[in-house]
Every structure is written in C-alpha cells, then in structure tokens.
Design a protein around this motif. Structure first.
Motif, PDB file in Angstrom:
ATOM      1  N   ASN A 132     -35.525  44.147 -19.424  1.00  0.00           N
ATOM      2  CA  ASN A 132     -35.945  44.586 -18.094  1.00  0.00           C
ATOM      3  C   ASN A 132     -34.717  44.653 -17.200  1.00  0.00           C
ATOM      4  O   ASN A 132     -34.472  43.776 -16.372  1.00  0.00           O
ATOM      5  CB  ASN A 132     -36.989  43.611 -17.532  1.00  0.00           C
ATOM      6  CG  ASN A 132     -37.577  44.081 -16.214  1.00  0.00           C
ATOM      7  OD1 ASN A 132     -37.239  45.158 -15.727  1.00  0.00           O
ATOM      8  ND2 ASN A 132     -38.444  43.286 -15.630  1.00  0.00           N
TER       9      ASN A 132
ATOM     10  N   TRP B  11     -40.791  43.217  -9.109  1.00  0.00           N
ATOM     11  CA  TRP B  11     -39.504  42.542  -9.229  1.00  0.00           C
ATOM     12  C   TRP B  11     -39.260  41.642  -8.005  1.00  0.00           C
ATOM     13  O   TRP B  11     -38.320  41.856  -7.239  1.00  0.00           O
ATOM     14  CB  TRP B  11     -38.378  43.572  -9.365  1.00  0.00           C
ATOM     15  CG  TRP B  11     -38.434  44.322 -10.662  1.00  0.00           C
ATOM     16  CD1 TRP B  11     -37.728  44.040 -11.792  1.00  0.00           C
ATOM     17  CD2 TRP B  11     -39.224  45.477 -10.977  1.00  0.00           C
ATOM     18  NE1 TRP B  11     -38.032  44.934 -12.789  1.00  0.00           N
ATOM     19  CE2 TRP B  11     -38.950  45.832 -12.322  1.00  0.00           C
ATOM     20  CE3 TRP B  11     -40.142  46.238 -10.253  1.00  0.00           C
ATOM     21  CZ2 TRP B  11     -39.558  46.913 -12.953  1.00  0.00           C
ATOM     22  CZ3 TRP B  11     -40.757  47.318 -10.892  1.00  0.00           C
ATOM     23  CH2 TRP B  11     -40.461  47.645 -12.216  1.00  0.00           C
TER      24      TRP B  11
ATOM     25  N   ASP C  35     -41.262  50.420 -20.042  1.00  0.00           N
ATOM     26  CA  ASP C  35     -40.612  50.287 -21.342  1.00  0.00           C
ATOM     27  C   ASP C  35     -41.652  50.103 -22.446  1.00  0.00           C
ATOM     28  O   ASP C  35     -41.514  50.656 -23.542  1.00  0.00           O
ATOM     29  CB  ASP C  35     -39.651  49.095 -21.345  1.00  0.00           C
ATOM     30  CG  ASP C  35     -38.450  49.294 -20.440  1.00  0.00           C
ATOM     31  OD1 ASP C  35     -38.031  50.453 -20.253  1.00  0.00           O
ATOM     32  OD2 ASP C  35     -37.935  48.286 -19.913  1.00  0.00           O
TER      33      ASP C  35
ATOM     34  N   ASP D 280     -46.810  42.383 -13.888  1.00  0.00           N
ATOM     35  CA  ASP D 280     -45.856  41.815 -14.842  1.00  0.00           C
ATOM     36  C   ASP D 280     -44.518  41.684 -14.122  1.00  0.00           C
ATOM     37  O   ASP D 280     -43.908  42.688 -13.753  1.00  0.00           O
ATOM     38  CB  ASP D 280     -45.728  42.720 -16.073  1.00  0.00           C
ATOM     39  CG  ASP D 280     -44.934  42.074 -17.201  1.00  0.00           C
ATOM     40  OD1 ASP D 280     -44.039  41.255 -16.914  1.00  0.00           O
ATOM     41  OD2 ASP D 280     -45.210  42.390 -18.367  1.00  0.00           O
TER      42      ASP D 280
ATOM     43  N   SER E 190     -45.526  46.717 -12.962  1.00  0.00           N
ATOM     44  CA  SER E 190     -44.527  45.655 -12.883  1.00  0.00           C
ATOM     45  C   SER E 190     -44.107  45.451 -11.437  1.00  0.00           C
ATOM     46  O   SER E 190     -44.318  46.319 -10.573  1.00  0.00           O
ATOM     47  CB  SER E 190     -43.298  45.990 -13.730  1.00  0.00           C
ATOM     48  OG  SER E 190     -43.599  45.944 -15.101  1.00  0.00           O
TER      49      SER E 190
ATOM     50  N   SER F 239     -48.281  42.290 -23.997  1.00  0.00           N
ATOM     51  CA  SER F 239     -47.027  42.493 -23.252  1.00  0.00           C
ATOM     52  C   SER F 239     -45.806  42.268 -24.133  1.00  0.00           C
ATOM     53  O   SER F 239     -44.984  41.389 -23.873  1.00  0.00           O
ATOM     54  CB  SER F 239     -46.968  41.563 -22.037  1.00  0.00           C
ATOM     55  OG  SER F 239     -48.062  41.756 -21.180  1.00  0.00           O
TER      56      SER F 239
ATOM     57  N   HIS G 289     -47.903  39.028 -16.745  1.00  0.00           N
ATOM     58  CA  HIS G 289     -47.133  39.206 -17.980  1.00  0.00           C
ATOM     59  C   HIS G 289     -47.892  38.629 -19.171  1.00  0.00           C
ATOM     60  O   HIS G 289     -48.071  39.313 -20.189  1.00  0.00           O
ATOM     61  CB  HIS G 289     -45.763  38.549 -17.840  1.00  0.00           C
ATOM     62  CG  HIS G 289     -44.956  38.581 -19.098  1.00  0.00           C
ATOM     63  ND1 HIS G 289     -44.625  39.760 -19.733  1.00  0.00           N
ATOM     64  CD2 HIS G 289     -44.429  37.574 -19.860  1.00  0.00           C
ATOM     65  CE1 HIS G 289     -43.923  39.479 -20.823  1.00  0.00           C
ATOM     66  NE2 HIS G 289     -43.808  38.178 -20.925  1.00  0.00           N
TER      67      HIS G 289
ATOM     68  N   LEU H 131     -41.339  41.773 -17.567  1.00  0.00           N
ATOM     69  CA  LEU H 131     -40.945  43.007 -18.251  1.00  0.00           C
ATOM     70  C   LEU H 131     -41.301  44.226 -17.420  1.00  0.00           C
ATOM     71  O   LEU H 131     -42.155  44.162 -16.529  1.00  0.00           O
ATOM     72  CB  LEU H 131     -41.646  43.107 -19.610  1.00  0.00           C
ATOM     73  CG  LEU H 131     -41.366  42.004 -20.623  1.00  0.00           C
ATOM     74  CD1 LEU H 131     -42.144  42.265 -21.905  1.00  0.00           C
ATOM     75  CD2 LEU H 131     -39.877  41.866 -20.910  1.00  0.00           C
ATOM     76  N   ASP H 132     -40.653  45.333 -17.736  1.00  0.00           N
ATOM     77  CA  ASP H 132     -40.980  46.623 -17.130  1.00  0.00           C
ATOM     78  C   ASP H 132     -42.021  47.295 -18.024  1.00  0.00           C
ATOM     79  O   ASP H 132     -41.732  47.657 -19.173  1.00  0.00           O
ATOM     80  CB  ASP H 132     -39.727  47.484 -17.020  1.00  0.00           C
ATOM     81  CG  ASP H 132     -39.961  48.773 -16.248  1.00  0.00           C
ATOM     82  OD1 ASP H 132     -41.144  49.148 -16.040  1.00  0.00           O
ATOM     83  OD2 ASP H 132     -38.975  49.416 -15.851  1.00  0.00           O
TER      84      ASP H 132
END
Length: 325
Positions: A160, A253, A272, A265, A251, A154, A294, A268-269
């Motif tokens: 992000n 959020w 990306d 995760d 991911s 990762s 992550h 982070l995204d």
C-alpha cells in the motif's frame, strides 16, 4: 526435513479449542515450532477449513470458528512460525526472509488434516498476509491438489504505497534486504490496532503480546520476502479450484484516529486487490463489502453478518456446504 506432530492435542488458550505442536524443522535462526489449533464440529464430517492469519496477528476470532462449525465443517488454524502461539524466545516476532517458510508451515498442517484428522475436503481461509500465503500455496504448494476451495479475506497482494514509491523505494529496500535483512524500516501505523482492541476503540479482546496495538518492528528482509511474493502474484498464478476474494468497498489513509477508520480498509489499498485478484486463477469471484474493515470479520456486527452471508452463499454454490433454505 518435514515437520511432524510433537505431542497429542491439549487444551488451547481459547476455551473449547485444542492445540498441538508441529516440530522437526530448523531455520537460520534456530529450531522452528508451528502450533495448530482446532475445534471440530459436532457432527461426523470430513470437511474442514484451515485458517491462516495475517501479519502482526494470530487466531483469536472464535466467531469465525462458530460460522464454520455451524456449517458442519471442522475448524483448524495454523499459527505460522514466529507468530502468536508459535513464537519462541530466540526468534524475531513475525519475521521471515522467504515466504516459502510459511508454505512449509501450511503444508505441515495439511499433512495432519489429511492424515490423522481424516479430512478429504479442504477450504483454505487466509487473511491479509495469510491470504497471500494461501494463494501461493493453492498455486504451487506441495499438496495443492488437496485444496478444494480458497477464501481470501483482504489478501495482501501488493504494498500500500504511492506509485512512485513502488517504482523506486520498494525495489531499493528489497535489494537492501538481501544484504542487510535486519535493517529497520518505518513502522506500521498504530491506528489500525486502535480500531480493533477493546481497550482502545474496538470491540475485541486479544493477547497484545502476540498482536501488539502498535505492531512489531518491520525489517528489510521481511519486505524483500513480501516484495518477491507480490512479484509472483503480479505475473499471474494458476489456482485451479474456486477462489472467493472479499475486500472492503473502500480504503482510507488516516494519520490519526477518527470514526472513519471503522468502515474502511486502512491497511491495504482495495484498488490493488481488485486489480490483482483476477490474476489468481480462472475461477475467481470477487465481493466488495460496504463499511468493511481490513479484517472483514472484525467489522461491525451488521457488516460481518453480510460477510458471513456472502461466504455461506458462495460455499453453497461451489458445493462446499449444503443450503439450509
């Protein structure tokens, strides 16, 4: 001035591990010390892994060392300056204004491994910010020719942030970091720490003085250093050796705790990571881990078993270890 060994190997805080201190380097905030941790495998070997931890992090994952030792590789972990075992009272925890400081720390560790430890085949294993550091070191580190392979767990290759914030807010904060490096910026979410530590919702015990559940304060000078490192990755690197990039399959959020954070995760995204990993070099292999967190090796048991299987299979393919089939 290059860092050098300050003392002999002594028992580490983790049972069965040893540590030594590298010293002789100064920074704008004072003297720097870097701690190197090791646990050598039980067989004669000249192969090793050097683990590089992430932000708000230090090495405590003994099961990671178990995996490498079981593959007949000596295990080492470098504690970057101002992190974990290397933190000193005159320093801001986990702070830097230049990613090259961390490359110096890795270089000092590689010098020890190649010299007094007699290692001639080396894997860099970096997680998150440590993954960014490992990638840059393999690209332009002073002893990059000594790196035979790179495993990125990762890796932190981009912020992000929503696209509009990356276009406007991040460059502004980065510019401010050049003049006001100690300007505080919004803190990290506490949810990730809650997902890891056994006192919360996780299964891991670690020293919360070195890895606080709520994290450490973030400053504009640090953001500037990371922003510039990310720009370097975006332009493309030229890592010559094989690279394995592993990341969670998705991911999330979350604003507060929910069971969903244990299978995604949330730092982070992963889009990306997928977008930027091919820019690292010509020999990049990518692997998405279903239900991965992550820090993939801190995921649930079933998930981390897959992580180690994928890692072992890749090491066999590149000739890093022998197949046991």
């Amino acid at each position: 001035m290059p860092m050098k060994l300050q003392s002999a190997w002594t028992p580490d805080v983790l049972p069965g591990f040893e540590q030594t201190t590298l010293t002789g380097c100064s920074a704008p905030d004072g003297p720097v010390e870097v701690v190197l941790v090791r646990r050598r495998c039980s067989v004669a070997s000249t192969q090793a892994v050097l683990y590089i931890h992430g932000y708000v992090d230090y090495f405590f994952q003994t099961h990671l060392a178990d995996f490498y030792n079981g593959a007949d590789m000596h295990f080492y972990a470098v504690e970057l300056r101002r992190h974990g075992r290397s933190m000193r009272q005159h320093q801001l925890p986990n702070y830097t204004t230049d990613i090259d400081e961390y490359l110096q720390d890795v270089d000092a560790a590689v010098t020890v491994l190649r010299g007094t430890e007699h290692i001639d085949w080396l894997l860099l294993n970096g997680h998150s910010t440590g993954g960014l550091v490992a990638a840059l070191y393999a690209h332009r580190g002073q002893q990059r020719a000594a790196v035979n392979a790179v495993f990125l767990n990762s890796p932190f290759l981009d912020m992000n942030l929503p696209a509009w914030q990356q276009r406007t807010l991040e460059p502004i904060l980065s510019a401010l970091g050049a003049f006001f490096p100690h300007l505080p910026i919004p803190d990290m979410s506490v949810v990730y720490g809650q997902s890891l530590h056994a006192s919360q919702h996780g299964e891991w015990y670690y020293d919360t003085r070195w890895k606080p559940i709520k994290g450490f304060p973030v400053y504009a000078g640090w953001l500037r250093a990371i922003h510039r490192a990310h720009a370097e990755v975006a332009q493309g690197l030229a890592i010559a050796c094989p690279v394995l990039v592993m990341h969670a399959a998705r991911s999330a959020w979350p604003k507060q705790w929910s069971p969903d954070v244990m299978s995604a995760d949330i730092v982070l995204d992963v889009a990306d990571i997928r977008r930027l990993s091919p820019k690292l070099g010509p020999h990049v292999v990518m692997c998405a881990i279903a239900d991965g967190m992550h820090e993939l090796t801190l995921s649930t048991l079933k998930t981390r078993e897959r992580v180690f299987k994928e890692l072992r299979d890749w090491l066999v393919v590149i000739g890093g270890i022998q197949s046991k089939d």
